[in-house]
Design an enzyme around this catalytic site. Structure first.
Site, PDB file in Angstrom:
ATOM      1  N   ASP A   6       0.863  -1.183   0.000  1.00 16.23           N
ATOM      2  CA  ASP A   6       0.000   0.000   0.000  1.00 16.23           C
ATOM      3  C   ASP A   6       0.894   1.225   0.000  1.00 16.23           C
ATOM      4  OD1 ASP A   6      -1.848   2.015   0.425  1.00 16.23           O
ATOM      5  OD2 ASP A   6      -2.299   1.427   2.506  1.00 16.23           O
ATOM      6  N   GLY A  25       1.242   4.888  -0.130  1.00 12.73           N
ATOM      7  CA  GLY A  25       0.440   6.086   0.085  1.00 12.73           C
ATOM      8  C   GLY A  25       1.229   7.364  -0.145  1.00 12.73           C
ATOM      9  N   ASN A  26       0.603   8.478   0.182  1.00 12.88           N
ATOM     10  CA  ASN A  26       1.217   9.777  -0.068  1.00 12.88           C
ATOM     11  C   ASN A  26       2.393  10.066   0.849  1.00 12.88           C
ATOM     12  OD1 ASN A  26      -0.540  11.007  -2.183  1.00 12.88           O
ATOM     13  ND2 ASN A  26      -2.117  10.659  -0.641  1.00 12.88           N
ATOM     14  N   TYR A  72     -18.337   5.049  -9.934  1.00 14.17           N
ATOM     15  CA  TYR A  72     -17.642   6.246 -10.403  1.00 14.17           C
ATOM     16  C   TYR A  72     -17.957   6.483 -11.876  1.00 14.17           C
ATOM     17  CZ  TYR A  72     -14.233   8.920  -7.624  1.00 14.17           C
ATOM     18  OH  TYR A  72     -13.635   9.830  -6.799  1.00 14.17           O
ATOM     19  N   ASP A 112      -6.248   2.743  -3.642  1.00 12.73           N
ATOM     20  CA  ASP A 112      -6.325   2.487  -2.205  1.00 12.73           C
ATOM     21  C   ASP A 112      -7.776   2.477  -1.727  1.00 12.73           C
ATOM     22  OD1 ASP A 112      -6.497   5.224  -2.787  1.00 12.73           O
ATOM     23  OD2 ASP A 112      -5.442   5.853  -0.974  1.00 12.73           O
ATOM     24  N   ARG A 113      -8.563   3.422  -2.241  1.00 13.33           N
ATOM     25  CA  ARG A 113      -9.979   3.461  -1.877  1.00 13.33           C
ATOM     26  C   ARG A 113     -10.695   2.208  -2.381  1.00 13.33           C
ATOM     27  NH1 ARG A 113     -12.001   9.017  -4.212  1.00 13.33           N
ATOM     28  NH2 ARG A 113     -13.949   8.487  -3.122  1.00 13.33           N
ATOM     29  N   THR A 170      -6.490  30.753  20.642  1.00 11.53           N
ATOM     30  CA  THR A 170      -6.414  30.560  19.199  1.00 11.53           C
ATOM     31  C   THR A 170      -5.966  29.164  18.798  1.00 11.53           C
ATOM     32  OG1 THR A 170      -5.978  32.912  18.881  1.00 11.53           O
ATOM     33  CG2 THR A 170      -5.389  31.438  17.076  1.00 11.53           C
TER      34      THR A 170
END
Length: 247
Positions: A7, A9-10, A91, A100-101, A174
């Site tokens: 896998d 990934g990014n 899709y 991956d999805r 903040t």
């Protein structure tokens, strides 16, 4: 059958080595340290099949291709198909869905065989919807927790790197406001998708499957029933490699 599932990934690469569906090895490495894979992989028995989900850049793909050359075997760089392993891809262009999805959807469907919300929380957070018939209805992509933190820091020069913040329902400074906003936005997108599914489909999703390296920050704040499945993409890749076309 010996199978190496990868896998890519990014930010990180995860891999698992299986024998007849049983996991023998599991590890991950930063994309900046892919060279370390050589020492790990050369100790493995030669796999019968290599199946890869790759969503990172060409440089990473080229490095992986060189590493795979240690074996005389052609890797299967998977792409989403119109239909596979019981899942129907809705899709507009099925091949555009991230591999991956697609692998994660296949893993979730073959585990539950029911309507699922499939959430992967990493560099990006993906939220994908499976119907009770195994149809991938669609999904969304938003920046993940780490990406949102870096984006805020880049835009405002306010840093969230020193753990000088915490989640608050009504923040009064903040850094807490930024961090709480990130958590609320990401959790809200998951819970809203669940509600919209019921409104549009007329029945509820029974299973919310969560995976990915960034999930720990969100889990305490998710107000719905979920199950965490580590390495969901790798499980889907194994199913694809086994070619279990179970309709």
């Amino acid at each position: 059958m010996y199978c190496l599932a990868v896998d890519s990934g990014n930010s990180f690469l995860k891999w698992a080595f299986f024998k007849n569906g049983r996991k023998l090895e599991l590890n991950r490495v930063s994309n900046r340290e892919l060279h370390n894979l050589y020492s790990d992989w050369r100790l493995l028995r030669q796999p019968d099949t290599i199946v890869v989900s790759h969503v990172s850049g060409h440089d990473v793909q080229n490095q992986l291709a060189q590493l795979f050359n240690m074996w005389n075997i052609q890797p299967n760089w998977i792409k989403a198909l119109p239909r596979q392993c019981g899942v129907i891809n809705n899709y507009t262009d099925p091949a555009q869905l991230g591999s991956d999805r697609w692998a994660a959807l296949i893993a979730a469907w073959n585990k539950f065989r029911d309507a699922c919300l499939v959430v992967n929380i990493g560099t990006a957070q993906t939220i994908d919807v499976l119907s009770s018939e195994g149809v991938f209805l669609g999904g969304m992509i938003v920046p993940g927790p780490y990406t949102l933190k870096k984006s805020i820091q880049y835009a405002t020069q306010i840093s969230l790197e020193n753990d000088n913040y915490c989640f608050q329902i009504f923040p009064t400074n903040t850094t807490d406001a930024i961090y709480s906003g990130i958590i609320q936005a990401l959790v809200g997108s998951i819970e809203r998708t669940m509600r919209l599914f019921q409104q549009c489909q007329g029945y509820s999703i029974k299973h919310c499957v969560i995976s990915g390296g960034g999930h720990a920050e969100l889990l305490p704040h998710i107000d719905l029933k979920y199950i965490v499945i580590e390495n969901l993409v790798l499980e889907g890749l194994l199913l694809i490699a086994q070619n279990k076309e179970r309709y």
